[in-house]
Structures are given as C-alpha cells and as structure tokens.
Scaffold this active site. Structure first.
Site, PDB file in Angstrom:
ATOM      1  N   LEU A  59      34.468 -23.853 -33.893  1.00 45.57           N
ATOM      2  CA  LEU A  59      33.431 -24.354 -34.745  1.00 45.57           C
ATOM      3  C   LEU A  59      33.125 -22.544 -35.054  1.00 45.57           C
ATOM      4  O   LEU A  59      33.126 -22.260 -34.076  1.00 45.57           O
ATOM      5  CB  LEU A  59      33.055 -24.981 -33.448  1.00 45.57           C
ATOM      6  CG  LEU A  59      32.936 -26.228 -32.884  1.00 45.57           C
ATOM      7  CD1 LEU A  59      32.143 -26.904 -31.985  1.00 45.57           C
ATOM      8  CD2 LEU A  59      32.927 -27.533 -34.346  1.00 45.57           C
ATOM      9  N   ASP A 118      38.542 -24.863 -29.690  1.00 46.68           N
ATOM     10  CA  ASP A 118      37.614 -23.999 -29.607  1.00 46.68           C
ATOM     11  C   ASP A 118      37.943 -24.003 -27.888  1.00 46.68           C
ATOM     12  O   ASP A 118      37.525 -23.473 -26.730  1.00 46.68           O
ATOM     13  CB  ASP A 118      35.575 -24.663 -29.160  1.00 46.68           C
ATOM     14  CG  ASP A 118      35.484 -24.451 -30.481  1.00 46.68           C
ATOM     15  OD1 ASP A 118      35.792 -23.059 -30.890  1.00 46.68           O
ATOM     16  OD2 ASP A 118      35.586 -25.258 -31.195  1.00 46.68           O
ATOM     17  N   GLU A 157      34.696 -20.724 -20.546  1.00 47.82           N
ATOM     18  CA  GLU A 157      33.904 -20.058 -19.851  1.00 47.82           C
ATOM     19  C   GLU A 157      32.518 -21.545 -20.333  1.00 47.82           C
ATOM     20  O   GLU A 157      31.621 -21.795 -18.968  1.00 47.82           O
ATOM     21  CB  GLU A 157      32.839 -19.047 -20.751  1.00 47.82           C
ATOM     22  CG  GLU A 157      31.498 -18.215 -19.780  1.00 47.82           C
ATOM     23  CD  GLU A 157      30.471 -17.776 -20.204  1.00 47.82           C
ATOM     24  OE1 GLU A 157      29.832 -16.625 -19.670  1.00 47.82           O
ATOM     25  OE2 GLU A 157      30.284 -17.563 -21.577  1.00 47.82           O
ATOM     26  N   ASP A 158      32.595 -22.056 -20.996  1.00 50.64           N
ATOM     27  CA  ASP A 158      31.664 -23.288 -21.793  1.00 50.64           C
ATOM     28  C   ASP A 158      31.790 -24.186 -20.651  1.00 50.64           C
ATOM     29  O   ASP A 158      30.569 -25.114 -20.610  1.00 50.64           O
ATOM     30  CB  ASP A 158      31.677 -23.244 -23.456  1.00 50.64           C
ATOM     31  CG  ASP A 158      30.629 -22.766 -24.144  1.00 50.64           C
ATOM     32  OD1 ASP A 158      30.385 -21.410 -23.883  1.00 50.64           O
ATOM     33  OD2 ASP A 158      31.810 -21.681 -25.208  1.00 50.64           O
ATOM     34  N   ARG A 187      33.711 -30.769 -28.433  1.00 51.88           N
ATOM     35  CA  ARG A 187      34.128 -29.621 -27.169  1.00 51.88           C
ATOM     36  C   ARG A 187      34.131 -30.693 -26.311  1.00 51.88           C
ATOM     37  O   ARG A 187      34.343 -30.308 -25.480  1.00 51.88           O
ATOM     38  CB  ARG A 187      33.064 -28.429 -26.732  1.00 51.88           C
ATOM     39  CG  ARG A 187      33.257 -27.845 -28.192  1.00 51.88           C
ATOM     40  CD  ARG A 187      32.738 -25.819 -27.837  1.00 51.88           C
ATOM     41  NE  ARG A 187      33.720 -25.911 -26.667  1.00 51.88           N
ATOM     42  CZ  ARG A 187      33.219 -24.364 -26.430  1.00 51.88           C
ATOM     43  NH1 ARG A 187      32.550 -24.104 -26.704  1.00 51.88           N
ATOM     44  NH2 ARG A 187      34.144 -23.783 -25.092  1.00 51.88           N
ATOM     45  N   ARG A 211      23.038 -24.950 -28.392  1.00 53.94           N
ATOM     46  CA  ARG A 211      24.212 -25.461 -27.765  1.00 53.94           C
ATOM     47  C   ARG A 211      23.820 -26.040 -26.477  1.00 53.94           C
ATOM     48  O   ARG A 211      23.816 -27.536 -26.083  1.00 53.94           O
ATOM     49  CB  ARG A 211      25.324 -25.234 -27.499  1.00 53.94           C
ATOM     50  CG  ARG A 211      26.170 -24.471 -29.249  1.00 53.94           C
ATOM     51  CD  ARG A 211      27.019 -25.616 -29.557  1.00 53.94           C
ATOM     52  NE  ARG A 211      27.222 -25.362 -30.399  1.00 53.94           N
ATOM     53  CZ  ARG A 211      28.880 -24.967 -30.785  1.00 53.94           C
ATOM     54  NH1 ARG A 211      28.952 -24.657 -29.828  1.00 53.94           N
ATOM     55  NH2 ARG A 211      29.148 -24.840 -31.988  1.00 53.94           N
ATOM     56  N   HIS A 232      25.468 -18.682 -27.930  1.00 50.47           N
ATOM     57  CA  HIS A 232      24.537 -18.652 -26.452  1.00 50.47           C
ATOM     58  C   HIS A 232      24.055 -17.843 -26.074  1.00 50.47           C
ATOM     59  O   HIS A 232      23.846 -16.912 -26.564  1.00 50.47           O
ATOM     60  CB  HIS A 232      26.301 -18.661 -26.159  1.00 50.47           C
ATOM     61  CG  HIS A 232      26.931 -20.057 -26.168  1.00 50.47           C
ATOM     62  ND1 HIS A 232      28.272 -19.878 -26.329  1.00 50.47           N
ATOM     63  CD2 HIS A 232      26.292 -21.211 -26.032  1.00 50.47           C
ATOM     64  CE1 HIS A 232      28.576 -21.268 -27.121  1.00 50.47           C
ATOM     65  NE2 HIS A 232      27.888 -22.054 -26.470  1.00 50.47           N
ATOM     66  N   CYS A 285      33.577 -15.215 -22.989  1.00 47.88           N
ATOM     67  CA  CYS A 285      33.676 -16.269 -23.225  1.00 47.88           C
ATOM     68  C   CYS A 285      35.187 -16.990 -22.674  1.00 47.88           C
ATOM     69  O   CYS A 285      36.066 -18.304 -22.372  1.00 47.88           O
ATOM     70  CB  CYS A 285      33.977 -17.150 -24.818  1.00 47.88           C
ATOM     71  SG  CYS A 285      32.028 -16.286 -25.212  1.00 47.88           S
TER      72      CYS A 285
END
Length: 257
Positions: free
Chosen positions: A19, A62, A67-68, A87, A133, A163, A248
């Site tokens: 994305l 992704d 990290e997300d 995701r 997000r 972010h 990330c």
C-alpha cells in the site's frame, strides 16, 4: 535483564503491491529489497541483537513492516488491529510467537484500529499518532492497556504522514527528531530537533549511543555523529518507496518475561 532480540519478517514476493497513501507509487525492485532486508538483519545482528523471524506471509505485501503488528511495553505485547483491512491477517502469527516466548499478549479490538508505527515510546511516555491508520478508539484502548504499567499515553493528531514514526522518532537521550515539513506540531515535544532530510527523522535505538538509520540521509548522519552518537547506516531504498523506514522493519524485545 535486557533481552536483545528483535522480530523481523522476510519480504513477500508481492512486496511491490504494498500500500501507498501519501506518495506516488514507484516501481519496486523486489530482489534488491530482499538483499537490503538481509543487510538490515545483518546490521541488527552485528550490533548485538538476535533476530527472530516471524513466519512469512506471501499474501500480505506489507507484512515485512512488522513494527505495525504489535506494540511492546515491557513484558506486555499489545497486538495491533491494522487500519488497513489488507493488513489485518498479519497480526496472528506475531501474537502466537510472542505468546510462545512468554509475553503478556493482549489485543486491540474493534472498533479500535492501531498500527504500531503510530507509537513512539521514551522513558515512560507513549505518544500515539491518530488520524490515519490509528483511530481514537484504538488510542483509548492502548491507553487502558498500558497505563496500569505506568505509561503516560499522549495522543498526537497527524495529517502529513502515514504513521507518527514516519515523521518523528527519538534519540537515546529522548530528543525527538523530525523532518519539519512532515511534522504537524513540533511543540508537542519539549526537546525537538529538526533534521535536514526526511529519512533523517527515523532511527532505531540499538543500545547505548548507537542508532540505526537509512543511508540516504548523510547530513542527518553527520548531525547525529556530532552529538556523539555511533551511527549504523543501511540502504532501504525499496522500502522507502512503500512509505517504509528503518523502524518499520523490526520490533525490539528488550525484556525477558
């Protein structure tokens, strides 16, 4: 006792389909990205961090941005609920691994959304970017999950980047660094240092005065070295094309359950 381990996830062959939100899509060289990822992992290992690979997810382009998927605070692992539906499948393998490792695993629940890249921590303060997000219910849930452990959670509205940590990170002494054109309000942080390059705003703390950063910010690197920091620079050009940065690509586990 500090546990110098870090979670990483190998890139999918579909990485180029990841994305993009705030930038124009560019061609991604997946083979080069894999080599850059290997060099990133080598840099962590060379700085004394053991890397643990989360199972790869071929259908999640992704997924490399691990990290997300989770926010670590001491021995508590807050499993995220990504703001992008594509995701959401990424988090379950991370939760399973952290449970096996003995962490206290809890989760953000609907209607909350939270991406780990929106969470910046330093010395008991947790800044959480919202407006992209991550939504306010996600911030509120994270607050409820971390405040009993002594955290002070500070919501930070963001509009200019994907972010919060796309715009700011923190040096070992707590100075928050950011590329001014992408920071909504630097007055949020009592100690803020503007850096001359966008990628200069992103550092991973490796312990002591050592930081990891992208190789495409040489002026920022010199600035950090002048402040007495040891800088490890890595090329992550293909991940930058997908709004990724050095933070990330890993999750540091600094406590032993």
């Amino acid at each position: 006792m500090l546990d110098r381990r870090a979670l990483v996830r190998r890139p999918s062959s579909r990485l180029a389909n990841g994305l993009v939100t705030h930038i124009e899509r560019q061609p991604v060289d997946v083979d080069l990205a894999v080599r850059q990822w290997d060099a990133y992992v080598d840099a962590l290992n060379g700085s004394g961090w053991e890397t643990l690979e989360v199972p790869p997810m071929e259908d999640c382009p992704d997924g490399v941005f691990v990290e997300d998927d989770v926010v670590m605070y001491g021995d508590r692992a807050v499993v995220a609920r990504p703001g992008a539906d594509e995701r959401k499948p990424e988090t379950a393998p991370v939760a399973e691994l952290l449970a096996v490792l003995g962490y206290d695993v809890v989760s953000i629940e609907a209607p909350g959304t939270l991406d780990g890249g929106d969470v910046l921590k330093h010395d008991g303060t947790v800044w959480v970017g919202w407006g992209g997000r991550t939504n306010r219910p996600g911030v509120d849930q994270l607050t409820a999950l971390l405040e009993p452990s002594g955290a002070r959670v500070v919501p930070v509205p963001i509009t200019k980047v994907l972010h919060l940590k796309s715009g700011v990170t923190a040096l070992p002494d707590g100075t928050v660094i950011g590329y001014a054109p992408l920071v909504d309000d630097p007055r949020i942080w009592p100690e803020f240092l503007a850096v001359p390059e966008e990628s200069g705003a992103h550092v991973v703390l490796l312990g002591g005065d050592t930081v990891l950063m992208s190789a495409d910010a040489p002026e920022s690197k010199r600035l950090f070295e002048e402040r007495g920091l040891e800088v490890v620079a890595v090329d992550i050009s293909e991940f930058i094309k997908l709004e990724g940065c050095v933070t990330c690509l890993s999750v540091r586990l600094r406590h032993t359950p």
